[in-house]
Scaffold this active site. Structure first.
Site, short mmCIF file in Angstrom:
data_model
loop_
_atom_site.label_atom_id
_atom_site.label_comp_id
_atom_site.label_asym_id
_atom_site.label_seq_id
_atom_site.Cartn_x
_atom_site.Cartn_y
_atom_site.Cartn_z
N VAL A 126 0.83 -1.20 0.00
CA VAL A 126 0.00 0.00 0.00
C VAL A 126 0.87 1.26 0.00
O VAL A 126 1.01 1.94 -1.01
CB VAL A 126 -0.96 0.01 1.21
N CYS A 127 1.45 1.57 1.15
CA CYS A 127 2.15 2.85 1.32
C CYS A 127 3.46 2.93 0.53
O CYS A 127 3.99 4.02 0.35
CB CYS A 127 2.39 3.12 2.80
N LEU A 128 3.97 1.79 0.07
CA LEU A 128 5.13 1.81 -0.82
C LEU A 128 4.68 1.74 -2.27
O LEU A 128 5.14 2.52 -3.12
CB LEU A 128 6.08 0.67 -0.50
#
Length: 227
Positions: A126-128
């Site tokens: 997700v955040c990467l």
């Protein structure tokens, strides 16, 4: 960073190489709540690897951008392994899941002005993945450090890696990046720093360095040579 006389940085064998002069490092959301949710890699190994990655950036003077998500309401502050390495640098805290959606991050990337972006973060899927995809579409050459990132499960991490690779991002390990930045063991200005990072974080490689050093120095001097 100086190159040995026999290396010409203007005629490097590949424009795909990451060098101390062409890359920026983004460390995304290394916070307690995100660490708690990692299931794809041993968490202590993850902490070791991201600390080694951060020290690598400092050794080669790479610009570093730190981000957090919902630090005061959910995820907590930047982990101490990074906070103590960057005591004068504030993480950019945001609410959007995609780091690239925060104009402050994009503005800092543009102000630094480097074409290659190296990213690592939590969670991989997700955040990467989201900022990697966004930066690729914005025209940057994007690399991600897979073993300094962690997903909520092994499957989630692997699927995130596949998605980023399919989109055109390049996977790295932190040791691979360290070696690529060093490039030549004749580069003396970073030689000692690289060996310290290896001794502290690279397991068998660091032990091997100590073993080698014992043949050329007394044991106490050998410890100093790699520490």
């Amino acid at each position: 960073m100086a190159y040995p006389d026999y290396l010409d940085p203007n005629t490097a064998e590949s424009t795909r190489l990451v060098t101390p002069r062409n890359a920026t490092l983004l460390l995304i959301d290394y916070q307690p709540q995100m660490i708690f949710g990692v299931g794809s890699i041993d968490r202590q190994l993850l902490l070791n690897n991201v600390e080694a990655l951060a020290k690598t950036a400092l050794a080669f003077e790479l610009p570093v951008i730190l981000t957090t998500i919902a630090a005061s309401s959910f995820s907590g502050p930047l982990i101490p392994q990074l906070a103590r390495l960057f005591p004068e640098r504030d993480a950019i805290d945001r609410s959007a899941i995609n780091t690239w959606a925060d104009h402050r991050v994009v503005q800092e990337v543009r102000a630094i002005g480097r074409q290659k972006l190296v990213m690592a973060g939590l969670w991989t899927e997700v955040c990467l993945t989201l900022p990697v995809l966004s930066a690729l579409e914005a025209g940057y050459d994007v690399y991600f450090v897979a073993d300094a990132s962690g997903g909520s499960s092994t499957a989630a991490h692997d699927l995130g890696v596949q998605r980023m690779v399919q989109a055109g991002a390049t996977p790295l390990s932190w040791v691979q990046l360290l070696s690529e930045l060093q490039y030549d063991w004749a580069r003396k200005e970073t030689y000692d720093a690289v060996n310290r990072i290896v001794a502290e974080h690279a397991g068998a490689w660091g032990t091997g360095g100590f073993y080698r050093a014992t043949f050329s120095a007394a044991p106490d001097r050998a410890l100093a040579a790699i520490g």
